[in-house]
Motif scaffolding. Sequence first.
Motif, PDB file in Angstrom:
ATOM      1  N   LEU A 110      -6.011  -3.847  -0.383  1.00 51.37           N
ATOM      2  CA  LEU A 110      -6.015  -2.767   0.603  1.00 51.37           C
ATOM      3  C   LEU A 110      -5.688  -1.459  -0.107  1.00 51.37           C
ATOM      4  O   LEU A 110      -4.639  -1.330  -0.738  1.00 51.37           O
ATOM      5  CB  LEU A 110      -4.966  -3.066   1.683  1.00 51.37           C
ATOM      6  CG  LEU A 110      -4.744  -2.003   2.749  1.00 51.37           C
ATOM      7  CD1 LEU A 110      -6.023  -1.718   3.532  1.00 51.37           C
ATOM      8  CD2 LEU A 110      -3.627  -2.445   3.709  1.00 51.37           C
ATOM      9  N   VAL A 111      -6.612  -0.515  -0.033  1.00 49.52           N
ATOM     10  CA  VAL A 111      -6.383   0.805  -0.643  1.00 49.52           C
ATOM     11  C   VAL A 111      -6.301   1.830   0.482  1.00 49.52           C
ATOM     12  O   VAL A 111      -7.245   1.986   1.260  1.00 49.52           O
ATOM     13  CB  VAL A 111      -7.523   1.176  -1.623  1.00 49.52           C
ATOM     14  CG1 VAL A 111      -7.236   2.543  -2.259  1.00 49.52           C
ATOM     15  CG2 VAL A 111      -7.694   0.111  -2.692  1.00 49.52           C
ATOM     16  N   ALA A 112      -5.175   2.508   0.561  1.00 47.55           N
ATOM     17  CA  ALA A 112      -4.988   3.523   1.604  1.00 47.55           C
ATOM     18  C   ALA A 112      -5.121   4.906   0.988  1.00 47.55           C
ATOM     19  O   ALA A 112      -4.373   5.270   0.083  1.00 47.55           O
ATOM     20  CB  ALA A 112      -3.619   3.364   2.240  1.00 47.55           C
ATOM     21  N   ALA A 113      -6.103   5.669   1.459  1.00 51.13           N
ATOM     22  CA  ALA A 113      -6.336   7.033   0.954  1.00 51.13           C
ATOM     23  C   ALA A 113      -6.671   7.912   2.147  1.00 51.13           C
ATOM     24  O   ALA A 113      -7.812   8.326   2.347  1.00 51.13           O
ATOM     25  CB  ALA A 113      -7.468   7.030  -0.067  1.00 51.13           C
ATOM     26  N   VAL A 114      -5.653   8.193   2.937  1.00 51.14           N
ATOM     27  CA  VAL A 114      -5.852   8.849   4.222  1.00 51.14           C
ATOM     28  C   VAL A 114      -5.195  10.233   4.274  1.00 51.14           C
ATOM     29  O   VAL A 114      -5.811  11.230   4.675  1.00 51.14           O
ATOM     30  CB  VAL A 114      -5.288   7.965   5.366  1.00 51.14           C
ATOM     31  CG1 VAL A 114      -5.516   8.625   6.717  1.00 51.14           C
ATOM     32  CG2 VAL A 114      -5.915   6.585   5.343  1.00 51.14           C
ATOM     33  N   GLY A 128       0.443 -11.603   1.187  1.00 48.32           N
ATOM     34  CA  GLY A 128      -0.046 -11.843  -0.172  1.00 48.32           C
ATOM     35  C   GLY A 128      -1.041 -10.813  -0.676  1.00 48.32           C
ATOM     36  O   GLY A 128      -1.570 -10.944  -1.785  1.00 48.32           O
ATOM     37  N   ALA A 129      -1.303  -9.797   0.115  1.00 49.75           N
ATOM     38  CA  ALA A 129      -2.288  -8.779  -0.284  1.00 49.75           C
ATOM     39  C   ALA A 129      -1.756  -7.890  -1.408  1.00 49.75           C
ATOM     40  O   ALA A 129      -0.545  -7.787  -1.624  1.00 49.75           O
ATOM     41  CB  ALA A 129      -2.651  -7.908   0.914  1.00 49.75           C
ATOM     42  N   ILE A 130      -2.702  -7.271  -2.088  1.00 49.19           N
ATOM     43  CA  ILE A 130      -2.356  -6.203  -3.035  1.00 49.19           C
ATOM     44  C   ILE A 130      -2.578  -4.889  -2.301  1.00 49.19           C
ATOM     45  O   ILE A 130      -3.674  -4.637  -1.797  1.00 49.19           O
ATOM     46  CB  ILE A 130      -3.232  -6.282  -4.306  1.00 49.19           C
ATOM     47  CG1 ILE A 130      -2.965  -7.595  -5.030  1.00 49.19           C
ATOM     48  CG2 ILE A 130      -2.989  -5.070  -5.198  1.00 49.19           C
ATOM     49  CD1 ILE A 130      -3.789  -7.786  -6.296  1.00 49.19           C
ATOM     50  N   VAL A 131      -1.543  -4.085  -2.223  1.00 47.79           N
ATOM     51  CA  VAL A 131      -1.617  -2.838  -1.459  1.00 47.79           C
ATOM     52  C   VAL A 131      -1.479  -1.653  -2.416  1.00 47.79           C
ATOM     53  O   VAL A 131      -0.475  -1.535  -3.130  1.00 47.79           O
ATOM     54  CB  VAL A 131      -0.516  -2.782  -0.380  1.00 47.79           C
ATOM     55  CG1 VAL A 131      -0.590  -1.471   0.390  1.00 47.79           C
ATOM     56  CG2 VAL A 131      -0.642  -3.967   0.579  1.00 47.79           C
ATOM     57  N   ILE A 160       2.563  -4.032  -4.386  1.00 48.93           N
ATOM     58  CA  ILE A 160       2.436  -2.768  -3.651  1.00 48.93           C
ATOM     59  C   ILE A 160       2.833  -1.625  -4.585  1.00 48.93           C
ATOM     60  O   ILE A 160       3.782  -1.759  -5.364  1.00 48.93           O
ATOM     61  CB  ILE A 160       3.299  -2.789  -2.363  1.00 48.93           C
ATOM     62  CG1 ILE A 160       3.121  -1.508  -1.554  1.00 48.93           C
ATOM     63  CG2 ILE A 160       4.758  -3.073  -2.644  1.00 48.93           C
ATOM     64  CD1 ILE A 160       3.703  -1.593  -0.136  1.00 48.93           C
ATOM     65  N   THR A 161       2.089  -0.542  -4.522  1.00 47.85           N
ATOM     66  CA  THR A 161       2.430   0.601  -5.374  1.00 47.85           C
ATOM     67  C   THR A 161       3.365   1.541  -4.611  1.00 47.85           C
ATOM     68  O   THR A 161       3.177   1.787  -3.421  1.00 47.85           O
ATOM     69  CB  THR A 161       1.175   1.377  -5.810  1.00 47.85           C
ATOM     70  OG1 THR A 161       0.488   1.856  -4.648  1.00 47.85           O
ATOM     71  CG2 THR A 161       0.254   0.515  -6.644  1.00 47.85           C
ATOM     72  N   PRO A 162       4.355   2.089  -5.293  1.00 44.49           N
ATOM     73  CA  PRO A 162       5.264   3.033  -4.637  1.00 44.49           C
ATOM     74  C   PRO A 162       4.685   4.446  -4.622  1.00 44.49           C
ATOM     75  O   PRO A 162       3.761   4.750  -5.373  1.00 44.49           O
ATOM     76  CB  PRO A 162       6.504   2.985  -5.537  1.00 44.49           C
ATOM     77  CG  PRO A 162       5.948   2.710  -6.905  1.00 44.49           C
ATOM     78  CD  PRO A 162       4.727   1.847  -6.703  1.00 44.49           C
ATOM     79  N   VAL A 163       5.228   5.276  -3.780  1.00 48.21           N
ATOM     80  CA  VAL A 163       4.937   6.718  -3.790  1.00 48.21           C
ATOM     81  C   VAL A 163       6.275   7.441  -3.709  1.00 48.21           C
ATOM     82  O   VAL A 163       7.027   7.216  -2.740  1.00 48.21           O
ATOM     83  CB  VAL A 163       4.047   7.134  -2.601  1.00 48.21           C
ATOM     84  CG1 VAL A 163       3.811   8.648  -2.627  1.00 48.21           C
ATOM     85  CG2 VAL A 163       2.717   6.390  -2.614  1.00 48.21           C
ATOM     86  N   PRO A 164       6.631   8.250  -4.684  1.00 51.45           N
ATOM     87  CA  PRO A 164       5.864   8.568  -5.896  1.00 51.45           C
ATOM     88  C   PRO A 164       6.002   7.471  -6.948  1.00 51.45           C
ATOM     89  O   PRO A 164       6.757   6.531  -6.772  1.00 51.45           O
ATOM     90  CB  PRO A 164       6.511   9.876  -6.368  1.00 51.45           C
ATOM     91  CG  PRO A 164       7.939   9.772  -5.889  1.00 51.45           C
ATOM     92  CD  PRO A 164       7.888   9.009  -4.590  1.00 51.45           C
TER      93      PRO A 164
END
Length: 188
Positions: A110-114, A128-131, A160-164
Amino acid sequence: MQLPLPPQIDAHAVIETIAPAKDVDGFHVASAGALMTGQPGFRPCTPYGVMKLLEQAGATLKGAEAVVVGRSNIVGKPQAMLLLQSDATVTICHSRTRDLAAHTRRADILVAAVGRAKMITGDMVKPGAIVIDVGMNRDAAGKLCGDVDFDSAREVAAWITPVPGGVGPMTRAMLLVNTIEAAERAAG
Ligand code: NDP
């Protein structure tokens, strides 16, 4: 007295004046066409960085359900193309998508670019998804945050990737990669 409006800068027109050989952002229509048709060319740095992150995470892309939320020319669309080229089955969601959660819940990737703070919540994520969170927003307290509600999504996701500190540094790294490649090509 009404002042005349300032001249508008057409960002797209500016990009088209860049020589494709120097288009290290990968935004030129020639670069977009090369990506679309699987030809060599500069890939836009953010989606390119996301692909490197997925590679590092050991993600299986072949046959995976990938959902990209956002369809901008600089992130969403090229991201979908890169995932498609890696043999994922890709769905692109946008502001007119009906029942967004029904799509995101199917996503292995799942790639979120909103550009909407914390709009993807844990209940919208497949266990279990990669986010991958591309978003860069400010929350109500003015703190930098992504499009994904990290605290609830991390309970469900495998990665999951963090921001920042997630996609942002990768974007800068891939800009350097593209720049070095352009310089090497120019040097012959
Ligand atoms: P755009 O505003 O160009 O595109 C946003 C996309 O999100 C559009 O396609 C829009 O749909 C879609 N969208 C808006 N609201 C919703 C909704 N409620 N549900 C589903 N989709 C929705 O943004 P960018 O692609 O340029 O950037 C997206 C985010 O990523 C921003 O937060 C930006 O700051 C960040 N970013 C981060 C980078 C990094 O290096 N980390 C680099 C580039 C961007 P529609 O097309 O229908 O309007």
